[in-house]
Scaffold this motif. Structure first.
Motif, short mmCIF file in Angstrom:
data_model
loop_
_atom_site.label_atom_id
_atom_site.label_comp_id
_atom_site.label_asym_id
_atom_site.label_seq_id
_atom_site.Cartn_x
_atom_site.Cartn_y
_atom_site.Cartn_z
N ASN A 157 22.58 61.51 55.72
CA ASN A 157 22.36 60.48 54.70
C ASN A 157 21.43 60.98 53.60
O ASN A 157 21.66 60.71 52.42
CB ASN A 157 21.72 59.24 55.34
CG ASN A 157 22.79 58.40 56.02
OD1 ASN A 157 23.92 58.34 55.55
ND2 ASN A 157 22.43 57.78 57.12
N LYS A 158 20.44 61.71 54.02
CA LYS A 158 19.48 62.22 53.05
C LYS A 158 20.17 63.18 52.08
O LYS A 158 19.99 63.10 50.86
CB LYS A 158 18.36 62.96 53.82
CG LYS A 158 17.20 63.33 52.96
CD LYS A 158 16.06 63.81 53.85
CE LYS A 158 15.26 64.88 53.14
NZ LYS A 158 14.49 65.67 54.11
N ILE A 159 21.01 64.04 52.63
CA ILE A 159 21.71 64.99 51.77
C ILE A 159 22.68 64.27 50.84
O ILE A 159 22.78 64.57 49.65
CB ILE A 159 22.43 66.05 52.63
CG1 ILE A 159 21.37 66.90 53.34
CG2 ILE A 159 23.34 66.94 51.79
CD1 ILE A 159 21.89 67.80 54.40
N PHE A 204 24.29 62.56 45.53
CA PHE A 204 24.91 61.47 44.77
C PHE A 204 23.92 60.36 44.41
O PHE A 204 24.12 59.20 44.82
CB PHE A 204 26.07 60.87 45.58
CG PHE A 204 27.15 61.86 45.89
CD1 PHE A 204 28.07 62.22 44.91
CD2 PHE A 204 27.28 62.43 47.15
CE1 PHE A 204 29.09 63.13 45.18
CE2 PHE A 204 28.28 63.34 47.43
CZ PHE A 204 29.19 63.70 46.44
N PRO A 205 22.87 60.68 43.65
CA PRO A 205 21.94 59.61 43.28
C PRO A 205 22.61 58.58 42.38
O PRO A 205 22.16 57.44 42.27
CB PRO A 205 20.83 60.37 42.51
CG PRO A 205 21.48 61.63 42.03
CD PRO A 205 22.52 61.98 43.05
N ASP A 206 23.72 58.98 41.77
CA ASP A 206 24.40 58.10 40.82
C ASP A 206 25.35 57.11 41.49
O ASP A 206 25.86 56.19 40.85
CB ASP A 206 25.22 58.96 39.84
CG ASP A 206 26.22 59.86 40.57
OD1 ASP A 206 25.85 60.44 41.62
OD2 ASP A 206 27.38 59.96 40.12
N VAL A 214 33.48 60.89 48.38
CA VAL A 214 32.92 62.18 48.81
C VAL A 214 31.58 61.92 49.48
O VAL A 214 31.26 62.50 50.53
CB VAL A 214 32.75 63.17 47.64
CG1 VAL A 214 32.12 64.47 48.13
CG2 VAL A 214 34.09 63.47 46.98
N LYS A 215 30.82 61.02 48.91
CA LYS A 215 29.51 60.70 49.49
C LYS A 215 29.65 60.23 50.94
O LYS A 215 28.92 60.66 51.82
CB LYS A 215 28.81 59.62 48.64
CG LYS A 215 27.42 59.31 49.14
CD LYS A 215 26.71 58.26 48.31
CE LYS A 215 25.33 57.98 48.90
NZ LYS A 215 24.76 56.74 48.40
N ARG A 255 17.70 73.99 47.29
CA ARG A 255 18.62 74.50 46.28
C ARG A 255 19.09 73.40 45.33
O ARG A 255 19.28 73.64 44.14
CB ARG A 255 19.80 75.19 46.97
CG ARG A 255 19.33 76.39 47.80
CD ARG A 255 20.44 77.30 48.16
NE ARG A 255 21.01 77.96 46.99
CZ ARG A 255 21.87 78.97 47.08
NH1 ARG A 255 22.24 79.44 48.25
NH2 ARG A 255 22.34 79.51 45.98
N ILE A 256 19.29 72.19 45.88
CA ILE A 256 19.69 71.10 44.99
C ILE A 256 18.55 70.78 44.03
O ILE A 256 18.76 70.64 42.82
CB ILE A 256 20.10 69.85 45.80
CG1 ILE A 256 21.43 70.13 46.53
CG2 ILE A 256 20.26 68.63 44.89
CD1 ILE A 256 21.92 69.02 47.42
#
Ligand code: GLU
Ligand code: ZN
Length: 551
Positions: free
Chosen positions: A5-7, A12-14, A131-132, A183-184
């Motif tokens: 979930n965290k990843i 996908f913050p949007d 995708v999320k 990396r993100i």
């Protein structure tokens, strides 16, 4: 322990909606039992190919035959290959041949239906939401491999049966949460890949509606589903769109058969019921005794605009496509001569497995037949509409005196045995050129068996006898009467029995007259041609022909 979930939130913050939201937004369609929902899903990368029109028509017919729905969706996820007027090429090409969709993209800025948007570039948030979900469920992960890294993997796989991103080659499949996060946050470029659970030793089978049962190995590749620019790949968009648009049957080119194991894995991973597939073999063409694919590059007739420019009516194109779509169409047509095409019981299962054969000669015959059955007003409307765009001179001639034009086009038409002279509107100008002095140039050449002196004699006597007021019977009786004085016989049988006794028969005499008036050996009914030309013009042409033979 990976915190998916965290990843997912990191990538996908949007994304603010969840998949449920879209499932509810696009509910199951309320259609009658057995109704098929199909779509044509081209990329706007060039003109509409005849094979595309063919596939779209098959999709439309199967939807129509089941009271279903046929959609047009534009697949523009590959912006690099897109051309400027790609969408209008497709929309106009389909509608020119009566294959317009019931739903989807209807025009440049026009969509119809409640399952849209129907252009993939406008569906970005939908794809990202799905995708999320896969990332949350551990079925997808970010991959930071650079093009160079992938190139390196490719090199290492030289001796592998299976190429791609899997097993030991799937470097990013098990990165730690910390590394991913770092990396993100660092702004590194990444794609998102499916975490495949396929096993190469296991098989999937599916029933292709055209090709029958197909068995293939499961997909094992962790394919990219979201590209570095945040846009999905074709494969992912196919699964999401056809699910949310509630497509039941995907009719598409058989270059996609190889991707079915992947598509089935994607449908399952997303929790969707897979669609049914019908894969169409490419259209073939005979050449030098062999067969090859109808080619965009080599064959002008592969481009749908060819038929528009030449002026083939939609009815002809449809009729021909059906003859090569379903092998039983021609028999059906024999028993249902006047029936509208929509009444034909089209069946995907009767489509050619090896590839329908395209034959331009047959196409022209079909078109001549279709055009011969049209009434004169339809033909006139079609020709003037076409000529307006492609032949101004013809347009002017036909619209200056529409009554004359229609009289010409109605010779040997609207009867039980109409003539089959015209295959496309581009042929019309030549077909009727002798009716218009503006575009007519006479050619009095005679067939080899007729001498100029005899032609002259025939025309002299004909000019004397011709009144312009005779009935067709009277007129023809006069032609017969002038045979004998010129050394010909009015009786073809008599001629065949003793050819040495005569210079020829009534057919040759008619040819001389026909050539003088039209410069042709073969025309529709000469009597009506002369009526349209009028007595003065007929006499003028006969005189001119006589001068020519005297000279
Ligand atoms: N956009 C894909 C193509 O043009 C569509 C394939 C499909 O119909 O699923 O080939
Ligand atoms: Zn990677």
């Amino acid at each position: 322990m990976t915190d998916c979930n965290k990843i997912a939130n990191l990538i996908f913050p949007d994304v603010s909606e969840d998949c449920e939201y879209y499932e509810n937004l696009y509910p199951h369609r309320e259609l009658s039992e057995g109704a098929r929902v199909t779509r044509f899903a081209p990329s706007p990368t060039g003109y509409l190919h005849f094979g595309g029109l063919y596939a779209a028509f098959a999709s439309k017919l199967t939807a129509q035959a089941t009271n279903g729905i046929f959609m047009l969706r534009i697949e523009d996820t590959d912006k690099k290959r897109e051309i400027e007027d790609g969408i209008s090429c497709i929309v106009d090409g389909l509608s020119a041949f009566g294959v317009a969709p019931d739903e989807g993209v209807m025009g440049l800025n026009e969509e119809k239906g409640s399952y849209g948007p129907y252009i993939q570039s406008k569906r970005r948030q939908i794809y990202r939401t799905f995708v999320k979900k896969l990332v949350e469920e551990g079925r997808a992960y970010p991959c930071f491999c650079s093009p160079e890294d992938l190139e390196e993997i490719h090199k290492q796989q030289e001796n592998e049966d299976i190429k791609g991103y899997y097993g030991k080659y799937a470097h990013c499949r098990d990165l730690s949460d910390e590394e991913i996060e770092e990396r993100i946050k660092n702004g590194d470029s990444f794609t998102v890949r499916l975490r495949s659970i396929g096993d190469i030793s296991r098989k999937i089978t599916f029933d292709d509606l055209i090709k029958g049962k197909i068995e293939m190995s499961e997909n094992v590749n962790d394919v990219v589903i979201l590209k570095a620019d945040g846009i999905p790949t074709y494969h992912f968009a196919h699964a999401v769109d056809d699910h949310l648009m509630r497509t039941s049957h995907v009719v598409r080119g058989d270059e996609w058969v190889a991707s079915v194991p992947l598509h089935i894995e994607l449908f399952k991973a997303l929790g969707f019921k897979p669609v049914k597939y019908a894969h169409i073999a490419p259209i073939m063409k005979e050449e030098d005794g062999g067969k090859r694919k109808l080619s965009k590059r080599k064959d002008p007739e592969a481009n749908v605009s060819y038929y528009i420019e030449k002026g083939y009516p939609a009815e002809s194109v449809q009729e021909y496509i059906l003859t090569i779509l379903n092998s039983n169409f021609e028999d059906w047509r024999k028993g249902n001569k006047e029936e509208d095409i929509s009444k034909f019981p089209f069946n995907l299962k009767k489509m050619s497995v090896s590839g329908a054969l395209f034959d331009m000669v047959k196409f022209n015959d079909v078109s001549k037949n279709v055009i011969s059955k049209m009434d004169v007003q339809t033909v006139y409307n079609y020709i003037t509409k076409w000529a307006k765009d492609y032949d101004n001179e013809l347009f002017d001639l036909l619209s200056q005196d529409s009554e004359k034009a229609k009289a010409i086009l109605n010779i040997d038409r609207e009867n039980p045995k109409p003539r089959k002279d015209i295959a496309c509107w581009n042929e019309v100008k030549n077909y009727l050129s002798y009716f218009y002095n503006e575009i007519y140039s006479a050619d009095y050449s005679l067939p080899e068996n007729i001498k100029k002196a005899d032609a002259l004699m025939i025309l002299e006597k004909y000019a004397d006898a011709y009144s312009g007021k005779d009935s067709k019977e009277e007129w023809f009786a006069k032609i017969k009467d002038l045979c004998e004085p010129c050394g010909f016989t009015p009786n073809v049988k008599e001629y065949k029995a003793e050819p040495e006794k005569y210079k020829g028969h009534v057919g040759d005499v008619s040819s001389v007259i026909r050539i003088a008036i039209t410069s042709r050996i073969n025309t529709p009914d000469l009597y009506y041609i002369m009526q349209i030309l009028g007595k003065d013009e007929v006499i003028r042409r006969i005189n001119e022909a006589m001068n020519n033979y005297r000279g």
